[in-house]
Design an enzyme around this catalytic site. Structure first.
Site, mmCIF file in Angstrom:
data_model
loop_
_atom_site.group_PDB
_atom_site.id
_atom_site.type_symbol
_atom_site.label_atom_id
_atom_site.label_comp_id
_atom_site.label_asym_id
_atom_site.label_seq_id
_atom_site.Cartn_x
_atom_site.Cartn_y
_atom_site.Cartn_z
ATOM 1 N N LYS A 151 -146.133 -0.622 5.100
ATOM 2 C CA LYS A 151 -145.976 0.502 6.034
ATOM 3 C C LYS A 151 -146.885 0.287 7.242
ATOM 4 O O LYS A 151 -148.078 0.014 7.101
ATOM 5 C CB LYS A 151 -146.321 1.827 5.345
ATOM 6 C CG LYS A 151 -145.241 2.285 4.399
ATOM 7 C CD LYS A 151 -145.640 3.545 3.680
ATOM 8 C CE LYS A 151 -145.288 4.782 4.444
ATOM 9 N NZ LYS A 151 -145.612 6.006 3.640
HETATM 10 C C1 E4P Z 1 -144.537 8.925 2.916
HETATM 11 O O1 E4P Z 1 -145.226 8.292 2.149
HETATM 12 C C2 E4P Z 1 -145.131 9.888 3.862
HETATM 13 O O2 E4P Z 1 -146.344 9.383 4.297
HETATM 14 C C3 E4P Z 1 -145.258 11.239 3.203
HETATM 15 O O3 E4P Z 1 -143.980 11.598 2.702
HETATM 16 C C4 E4P Z 1 -145.797 12.334 4.110
HETATM 17 O O4 E4P Z 1 -145.668 13.578 3.465
HETATM 18 P P1 E4P Z 1 -146.438 14.902 3.946
HETATM 19 O O5 E4P Z 1 -145.950 15.257 5.301
HETATM 20 O O6 E4P Z 1 -146.079 15.942 2.929
HETATM 21 O O7 E4P Z 1 -147.904 14.557 3.941
#
Ligand code: E4P
Length: 217
Positions: free
Chosen positions: A85
């Site tokens: 990522k």
């Molecule tokens: C994926 O890993 C994203 O970083 C994550 O879904 C973010 O979610 P949030 O907005 O609930 O922190």
């Protein structure tokens, strides 16, 4: 639509994987920080549970392309199917362009617009992760964003897959499936909520009660 689990919590991952319906695990620095373990240890523990064919997403924390790439190669060593990522920004796109040319699978994260998704796709990202819950949080419409990106990717024949992130409740998952998202990454709590329906609970209780009345040998 594939379902990934959005957590680094070992108990939740174990429990979700027993269902046989989860095809990946996504993490980010916030998710990792909740477990109180070193990043490498957290990923290795997840890898032991999910096996080598499951995708595990791990995020770089450098802010310049050169170090993002170095980190990507270190993270890649942790698991056979590691997806790197990389945050949406100029340096991130530079890193994704280089990594994708070298065959490293990436996911451009922190995507909040179709314009950003186009940049990610043109850089050759394997996935782009639009955060629908966070768009909703500021009064936007996360599902409309996913629909817009899907429409563009389909029209342009772009190969980048959408892993819809920041899902908060079962309705998000339903709407994502209707929008044609390739993947929804979903917190454990929401996966559990997806099982629930009062008519199922009541119906099962009634079946069990009536079964008591059936004469047994
Ligand atoms: C994926 O890993 C994203 O970083 C994550 O879904 C973010 O979610 P949030 O907005 O609930 O922190």
């Amino acid at each position: 639509m594939k379902i990934f689990i959005d957590t680094a919590n070992i108990n939740d991952i174990k429990s979700a994987f027993e269902l046989g319906i989860i095809e990946g695990v996504t993490t980010n620095p916030t998710i990792i920080s909740k477990e109180g373990k070193k990043f490498e240890d957290a990923i290795k523990e997840i890898a032991e549970i999910v096996g080598e064919d499951t995708y595990i997403f791990g995020e770089v924390v450098s802010l310049d392309a050169e170090n993002m790439i170095k980190e990507a190669y270190e993270i890649k060593k942790l698991h056979k199917n590691m997806i790197i990522k990389i945050p949406m920004c100029k340096e991130g796109i530079k890193a994704v362009s280089k990594l994708s040319k070298d065959g490293v699978k990436t996911c451009v994260t922190l995507c909040f617009s179709a314009a950003q998704a186009i940049l990610a796709a043109n850089a050759g990202a394997t996935y782009v992760a639009p955060f629908l819950g966070r768009v909703d949080d500021i009064g936007g419409n996360g599902i409309h964003l996913i629909q817009e990106i899907m429409e563009i990717f389909e029209m342009q024949g772009m190969d980048t897959q959408i892993v819809a992130a920041s899902t908060r409740h079962p309705l998000h998952v339903i709407e994502l499936a209707k929008a044609g998202a390739h993947v929804a990454t979903v917190p454990y709590k929401t996966i559990m909520q997806m099982f629930e329906h009062p008519l199922t609970t009541n119906g099962l209780a009634q079946f069990m009660k009536d079964w008591e009345k059936v004469p047994k040998a």
